[in-house]
Design a protein around this motif. Sequence first.
Motif, PDB file in Angstrom:
ATOM      1  N   ILE A   1      -4.387  57.856   3.886  1.00 18.37           N
ATOM      2  CA  ILE A   1      -4.817  57.353   2.577  1.00 18.37           C
ATOM      3  C   ILE A   1      -5.372  55.936   2.661  1.00 18.37           C
ATOM      4  O   ILE A   1      -5.747  55.361   1.639  1.00 18.37           O
ATOM      5  CB  ILE A   1      -3.643  57.389   1.569  1.00 18.37           C
ATOM      6  CG1 ILE A   1      -2.439  56.612   2.112  1.00 18.37           C
ATOM      7  CG2 ILE A   1      -3.262  58.820   1.234  1.00 18.37           C
ATOM      8  CD1 ILE A   1      -1.269  56.530   1.136  1.00 18.37           C
TER       9      ILE A   1
ATOM     10  N   TYR B   1      -0.526  58.284  -3.101  1.00 19.01           N
ATOM     11  CA  TYR B   1      -0.126  59.663  -3.335  1.00 19.01           C
ATOM     12  C   TYR B   1       0.851  59.686  -4.500  1.00 19.01           C
ATOM     13  O   TYR B   1       1.433  58.657  -4.880  1.00 19.01           O
ATOM     14  CB  TYR B   1       0.517  60.284  -2.089  1.00 19.01           C
ATOM     15  CG  TYR B   1       1.767  59.579  -1.592  1.00 19.01           C
ATOM     16  CD1 TYR B   1       3.006  59.748  -2.230  1.00 19.01           C
ATOM     17  CD2 TYR B   1       1.718  58.763  -0.459  1.00 19.01           C
ATOM     18  CE1 TYR B   1       4.134  59.116  -1.766  1.00 19.01           C
ATOM     19  CE2 TYR B   1       2.853  58.122   0.009  1.00 19.01           C
ATOM     20  CZ  TYR B   1       4.064  58.301  -0.650  1.00 19.01           C
ATOM     21  OH  TYR B   1       5.192  57.676  -0.198  1.00 19.01           O
TER      22      TYR B   1
ATOM     23  N   SER C   1      -2.982  63.336  -3.069  1.00 17.85           N
ATOM     24  CA  SER C   1      -3.284  62.177  -2.235  1.00 17.85           C
ATOM     25  C   SER C   1      -4.700  61.716  -2.563  1.00 17.85           C
ATOM     26  O   SER C   1      -5.548  62.529  -2.969  1.00 17.85           O
ATOM     27  CB  SER C   1      -3.180  62.521  -0.744  1.00 17.85           C
ATOM     28  OG  SER C   1      -4.275  63.336  -0.340  1.00 17.85           O
TER      29      SER C   1
ATOM     30  N   ILE D   1      -7.811  58.845  -1.123  1.00 16.55           N
ATOM     31  CA  ILE D   1      -8.277  57.835  -0.177  1.00 16.55           C
ATOM     32  C   ILE D   1      -9.641  57.335  -0.638  1.00 16.55           C
ATOM     33  O   ILE D   1     -10.504  58.147  -1.009  1.00 16.55           O
ATOM     34  CB  ILE D   1      -8.360  58.406   1.261  1.00 16.55           C
ATOM     35  CG1 ILE D   1      -8.834  57.317   2.229  1.00 16.55           C
ATOM     36  CG2 ILE D   1      -9.224  59.643   1.340  1.00 16.55           C
ATOM     37  CD1 ILE D   1      -8.757  57.731   3.701  1.00 16.55           C
TER      38      ILE D   1
END
Length: 715
Positions: free
Chosen positions: A181, A187, A241, A243
Amino acid sequence: MRSNVIEQNMTVLELTQTIVDSYIDQSQKAAQLLLLNKNVTRFIYQGKIEEGSSEIQMIIDAKEQLPSTRSVNPMLVEVYVYSRASGYLLNSRNAIFDIDKMYPLIEFQGMNSRQWQSRYLWSNGTNTYFPSVIATIDGQKKKVLPYIQTFPLSNPLENAGKLILLLDEDFFSDLLSRLEIGENGGYCVTDANDMVIMSNGDIHWKYANLTDGQHDAIGDDGVRYLISVASSDTSRLRFFSAIPYKELEARQNPMWGVFSFTTTLALIVCFMIIVFTAYENQKDWNKLKQLLDTGKSFSDDTSYEQITSTIKSITEHQTENELLGGRTPFMTETFFRRLIHGKDMAPKELDSMLERTGHVFPIDAGMTVIMAKIIWHNTDEATNIDDIDFSRIAAAKEAERIFGKMFFLYMDLTFNIWLLVWNDDRIRLGKALDMFWCSFKKITPYEVSMAVSNDNHTVNSMQNTPEECNFVAQSILNENRKNTIRRYGDLLMRSDLAAYDKDTERALLLSSMKRDVEQTQKILQGLYDVNFKQRKLAPEQTFRLFKALYGTALAYCQKEDINVLPKQFVLFSEAADFFLGQAGAVSHSKEEREQQTVMCITDYIQGHFQEPGLTLSNMAATLKVKENYLYHFMKTRMDTSFSQYLENYRLTKAKERLLETSDEPINEVALACGYANPQTFRRAFKKHYGFLPSDYRMQTPTQEKEREGPTGSEV
């Protein structure tokens, strides 16, 4: 590189989901067994005890059940059992009699005792997750996720007690820490209602309504994220999650090769284990195959001993595998099912089957054997198969508690539960069966009865038991009895004669041929009242009555040139359906019956909503149905609960009254609409409509219409 990160994150999320599902399932099963435990049930329903009372043993017995539940898996760090009747609370180490005074032992950060009780003990939610909180566990502070189940399981609305499972947040965090991430990603885990129960920091992206897989989204911080989602039907949790794309594009991931290699190696190891196990299981099959010549016959030099030895080895190996897997061996289960369905077995075959069952069930030829059949009275109106399956599981649990290993339980295709029990002591066995019945009927949400065979059977004569159970079940249904246990021996004690003379037969035949529904109904009702309400027919007399009614049906078919003949009648309802059908009566469809039930419920609530003490129990007693059944009917047929419908209707009537009477005090409006406490009324009104009753009354009709939205919808 990007595809590797996406694949890794989805792998971690799906792995986390699978592991969490496994432990949640274990926790739920442990919780279910705990809530069915007699000591825990007694604790929940028993009120306060006096100081020095011997009833303290009840609390000790209940508390002793908790440590084993706590140790069921590493995700469960503590378990609480709360009794609403006494206000007592148990955990794996303490019995808490005064929560306010002893709250420091279980203190949750940011909450005082009253806030904690209001949030976790007094709420009506069941199977509910709560957000992460720091709790005091064994004197230490620990981050936990509370997961709550309401007791009893068959009727959560009763809310007699609570089971609170504290899940270890670190367990979740350790699993999710493997996510890619970046430095600014994150998350979170949400429940089925999109409430975040844990995260690793602030959430800048929108997570609601996202399907499983990957999504491209701009967060409220202006950053573009790649979001991965995995959901679970078992735990009802969702794992996310995110990123940032900038970090995704620029990020180098030298560890991906290591991760990929490790994953591949793990898969290879699992594959090798499966192959080895399959090889072991196939050895005997291969040996038998080698003995075959062209697949049609054995070779001439193959001995009989070789063939039988190999076959025996195969069956014994399979039976052992089934036992190790916690399943009943196939042939053992087949034996009992054949018995239940009335398949004749020769004495030699019976001895052979008993020898095989001895590995699983300790049953000897000289033991007393009793069979019972649990029949359902309202499964045609049941929509949730899980409720029926839960009843089967509960029956098996109670049978194991009461009979140990000396029982076999089986549910047939029509959802009837068959229970075969045995013991050296006939009297003790009969008392144990009564104990099972009393326990089971409290658990199931349906109306049930239990038909029991004679208690003078041994293994050699037990083939007659299913027929006896069926006959007793028919007598219960003929008399329209519910929540009844009846034994075949009770029927043998009866001596009344059946009443169906020639005049009644001629009248029934004539009214059916004339299509006189009213007269046919009257004759049939008279027959029912005389034979099943006023008299207690002996078995042979019941058989005589149905044989005579069937003869009348055949005579009707002959006179009306009907070629398709009815089946033999075994229930009075079958005979009544035939004659009423020929007379032209149309039986109510399932939908019509359900609509009638809905009307009965709504009429009752609308006629009694002004009573502050109105409860589901009151309504069930008046309508003469089981409280659990009403609860499930309203949830599945009306998409509401009793309390929700009653609250909505009371607030609707209060709203109308406020507009109609401008000078009536708010307290009187509350009382007139069934609220004993004006403060409760004000709180409920504001929550439902968005403003207080006094503010609402001050609005003009135009303003009121403008402000009224979805939260102000009528019942």
